[in-house]
Design an enzyme around this catalytic site. Sequence first.
Site, mmCIF file in Angstrom:
data_model
loop_
_atom_site.group_PDB
_atom_site.id
_atom_site.type_symbol
_atom_site.label_atom_id
_atom_site.label_comp_id
_atom_site.label_asym_id
_atom_site.label_seq_id
_atom_site.Cartn_x
_atom_site.Cartn_y
_atom_site.Cartn_z
ATOM 1 N N THR A 295 -8.166 -8.243 -1.137
ATOM 2 C CA THR A 295 -7.698 -6.990 -1.721
ATOM 3 C C THR A 295 -7.866 -5.851 -0.722
ATOM 4 O OG1 THR A 295 -8.474 -7.784 -3.861
ATOM 5 C CG2 THR A 295 -7.909 -5.478 -3.732
ATOM 6 N N ARG B 76 -13.522 -9.896 4.072
ATOM 7 C CA ARG B 76 -14.924 -9.738 3.674
ATOM 8 C C ARG B 76 -15.590 -11.096 3.597
ATOM 9 N NH1 ARG B 76 -14.624 -5.167 -1.095
ATOM 10 N NH2 ARG B 76 -13.554 -3.647 0.215
ATOM 11 N N SER C 169 -17.529 -2.369 1.695
ATOM 12 C CA SER C 169 -17.471 -1.452 0.565
ATOM 13 C C SER C 169 -18.738 -1.436 -0.283
ATOM 14 C CB SER C 169 -16.245 -1.823 -0.266
ATOM 15 O OG SER C 169 -16.048 -0.889 -1.271
ATOM 16 N N HIS C 170 -18.593 -1.778 -1.560
ATOM 17 C CA HIS C 170 -19.715 -1.702 -2.496
ATOM 18 C C HIS C 170 -20.570 -2.964 -2.464
ATOM 19 C CE1 HIS C 170 -16.262 -3.641 -4.123
ATOM 20 N NE2 HIS C 170 -17.036 -4.308 -4.955
ATOM 21 N N LYS D 255 -11.423 -3.988 8.121
ATOM 22 C CA LYS D 255 -10.139 -3.632 7.520
ATOM 23 C C LYS D 255 -9.306 -2.853 8.534
ATOM 24 C CE LYS D 255 -9.828 -0.378 4.258
ATOM 25 N NZ LYS D 255 -9.628 0.325 2.985
ATOM 26 N N ASP E 208 -19.985 4.823 -3.163
ATOM 27 C CA ASP E 208 -20.392 3.475 -2.765
ATOM 28 C C ASP E 208 -20.648 3.365 -1.260
ATOM 29 O OD1 ASP E 208 -17.762 3.755 -1.962
ATOM 30 O OD2 ASP E 208 -17.323 1.631 -2.216
ATOM 31 N N ASP F 105 -18.947 2.622 1.437
ATOM 32 C CA ASP F 105 -18.076 3.269 2.418
ATOM 33 C C ASP F 105 -17.462 4.571 1.917
ATOM 34 O OD1 ASP F 105 -16.537 1.859 0.572
ATOM 35 O OD2 ASP F 105 -14.886 1.580 1.975
ATOM 36 N N ASP G 120 -15.577 5.441 -0.767
ATOM 37 C CA ASP G 120 -14.280 5.638 -1.422
ATOM 38 C C ASP G 120 -14.355 5.573 -2.940
ATOM 39 O OD1 ASP G 120 -14.675 2.918 -1.434
ATOM 40 O OD2 ASP G 120 -12.785 2.400 -0.447
ATOM 41 N N ARG G 121 -15.430 4.988 -3.481
ATOM 42 C CA ARG G 121 -15.537 4.910 -4.940
ATOM 43 C C ARG G 121 -16.331 6.088 -5.491
ATOM 44 N NH1 ARG G 121 -16.089 -1.173 -7.038
ATOM 45 N NH2 ARG G 121 -14.439 -2.056 -5.749
ATOM 46 N N GLU H 84 -7.792 3.930 -9.953
ATOM 47 C CA GLU H 84 -8.010 2.556 -10.369
ATOM 48 C C GLU H 84 -9.235 2.464 -11.252
ATOM 49 O OE1 GLU H 84 -6.819 -0.598 -7.302
ATOM 50 O OE2 GLU H 84 -8.077 0.811 -6.240
ATOM 51 N N GLU H 85 -9.243 1.435 -12.089
ATOM 52 C CA GLU H 85 -10.398 1.201 -12.943
ATOM 53 C C GLU H 85 -11.655 0.895 -12.137
ATOM 54 O OE1 GLU H 85 -11.761 -1.996 -12.847
ATOM 55 O OE2 GLU H 85 -10.166 -2.571 -11.471
ATOM 56 N N SER H 86 -11.472 0.411 -10.910
ATOM 57 C CA SER H 86 -12.605 0.017 -10.087
ATOM 58 C C SER H 86 -13.240 1.233 -9.420
ATOM 59 C CB SER H 86 -12.160 -0.991 -9.040
ATOM 60 O OG SER H 86 -11.103 -0.451 -8.270
ATOM 61 N N LYS I 171 -8.760 5.856 -1.462
ATOM 62 C CA LYS I 171 -9.433 6.540 -2.549
ATOM 63 C C LYS I 171 -10.618 7.276 -1.952
ATOM 64 C CE LYS I 171 -11.816 2.294 -4.030
ATOM 65 N NZ LYS I 171 -11.085 1.182 -3.388
ATOM 66 N N ARG J 215 -12.096 -11.334 -13.608
ATOM 67 C CA ARG J 215 -12.189 -10.013 -14.230
ATOM 68 C C ARG J 215 -11.331 -10.009 -15.493
ATOM 69 N NH1 ARG J 215 -14.953 -7.514 -10.313
ATOM 70 N NH2 ARG J 215 -14.126 -7.187 -8.224
HETATM 71 C C1 G16 Z 1 -11.094 -2.602 -3.258
HETATM 72 C C2 G16 Z 1 -9.679 -2.104 -3.281
HETATM 73 C C3 G16 Z 1 -9.346 -1.556 -4.636
HETATM 74 C C4 G16 Z 1 -9.629 -2.588 -5.707
HETATM 75 C C5 G16 Z 1 -11.073 -3.064 -5.597
HETATM 76 C C6 G16 Z 1 -11.378 -4.213 -6.538
HETATM 77 O O1 G16 Z 1 -11.967 -1.530 -3.416
HETATM 78 O O2 G16 Z 1 -9.480 -1.095 -2.318
HETATM 79 O O3 G16 Z 1 -8.012 -1.186 -4.638
HETATM 80 O O4 G16 Z 1 -9.403 -2.065 -6.972
HETATM 81 O O5 G16 Z 1 -11.320 -3.528 -4.305
HETATM 82 O O6 G16 Z 1 -10.588 -5.297 -6.194
HETATM 83 P P1 G16 Z 1 -10.797 -6.712 -6.857
HETATM 84 O O7 G16 Z 1 -10.660 -6.484 -8.329
HETATM 85 O O8 G16 Z 1 -9.714 -7.561 -6.263
HETATM 86 O O9 G16 Z 1 -12.187 -7.177 -6.518
HETATM 87 P P2 G16 Z 1 -13.198 -1.352 -2.448
HETATM 88 O O10 G16 Z 1 -13.891 -0.125 -2.945
HETATM 89 O O11 G16 Z 1 -13.997 -2.613 -2.624
HETATM 90 O O12 G16 Z 1 -12.614 -1.235 -1.092
#
Ligand code: G16
Length: 542
Positions: free
Chosen positions: A17, A21, A112-113, A125, A276, A278, A280-281, A362-364, A375, A495
Amino acid sequence: MVETVETAPFEGQRPGTSGLRKKTPVFQQPHYVANFVQSIFDCLEGYEGATLVVGGDGRFFNREAIQTVVKIALANGFGRVLIGQGGILSTPATSNVIRQYGAFGGIILSASHNPGGPHGDFGIKYNVANGGPAPEKVTEAVFARTKEISSYRILKAPDFDLDALGTTRLGEQTIEIIDPVADYAALMRKLFDFERIRALFKSGFRLKFDAMSAVTGPYASRIFEDMLGAQAGSVLNATPLPDFGGRHPDPNLVHAKHLLDLAMSPDGPDLCAASDGDGDRNLVIGRGRFVTPSDSLAIIAANAHLAPGYASGVKGIARSMPTSRAADKVAEKIGVALYETPTGWKFFGNLLDAGMATICGEESAGAGSDHVREKDGLWAVLMWLNILAARGEGVDAVVTKHWAEHGRNYYARHDYEEVEAAGADELMQTLRDALPGLKGETFGALRIAGADDFAYHDPVDGSDSARQGIRVHFEDDGRIVYRLSGTGTAGATLRVYIERYEPDPARQQMTTQEALADLARLSQELAGIARFTGRKAPSVVT
Ligand code: G16
């Protein structure tokens, strides 16, 4: 001197996504980072003499990986490499630097997180010239290349000093160590009403922002405390640490529970927030009121015009498919288009570039706008501060008034983490096979109005992305969505996103658990979750 090093492909270097990773030891294998980075460059054209931005979230192995990236970039002919001081550059700040300096692209080192450290996760990335994550056609080409790579080019040189600001020349090429915060802070100052927010803090407004020992610490300290006058100590865990202090840098209700507890205490701060690994969240909790990311997106979109950078209004709103449809109600009311995209910020890039969307989310736990192409956690917190300052109201009042006007979308995400990949795949396939017969099926009071496997047609470049998640719609406007995460590093994560719409203000104060109880039960039964995964309950509910 440039050296050509023989190598052989590694299995599984497929970006998910959001980039590649894996567990840190996987990245630490000799040639692993080099293979992937060379594969990226092999898929690009026209970067001779151009600028590359490199930064990371400061996690364990960040500095070592940066040295490799920089040496490969220079050996391949980039003319200038911009690096955040100490190897630090948040994801949204990287996006901004790419755009502001007209760079060819950027490489972000982050998972990320996900937790960091020797036994944690690492990631790489690639972002393109618009500042956003590389689109699927690029990441797929990179993956194809990783399967064929036989050599990479690397500069044979001692390690570069990542800490002293300034420019180093190597013949025609330069390496610049830049202040990671300055450009980003200047951008925020342009977008938001800093005077008004400063007055808010002066009047006694209390903020607690947890940087989670990750990348946002330096940004948050400078912006909230130095520039906006928030009380000293408003920013917690402000020093980026390689292992994030042993914590999980995910600003959700599980890993930032201490903030939830603080916000729910009678004398809690007016606003609790976090970002988080990096940057972005975001997490936003007012006194006595948690704001779901989906609600946050809707409320931001409805109120963005209160911030100077968005005074002329929003042109369109985009959300990922599993994100609740709260934003759809706002789009309808203000008369702008709503775009529903697959999960992954990369899908917003074209809409933002084309001026079709201004606000995305996004919900995330992600929200952002056309100011960058990622983000942006601090942006979201600043937007909330601007909204609260302009409206002269607290978070709870803003949220409940929003629901009264637009209706409330009760929403929860149930994650079944690290389940066996084969079982998870079978679950999805079985659901997919059952799709044609689901319409009209009745479960107690719930009747299925329709079901499909979400496919996206990009209105800008015409590309198609299929199999992006299974949607089950109910006649009362409820919805269950199933998809497999694309960011995990062990097994599979299922999920399940559960949502129900409640237009009646008298019924908008239930707990989410109460409101979604029937749908939550049905979500397990419908997909045979216990049968395929062996799990009777989700591992995380957010
Ligand atoms: C990444 C993506 C987001 C996505 C999230 C969760 O976020 O940039 O667009 O919503 O992963 O993805 P998944 O549901 O496939 O685990 P981040 O903050 O991890 O870079």
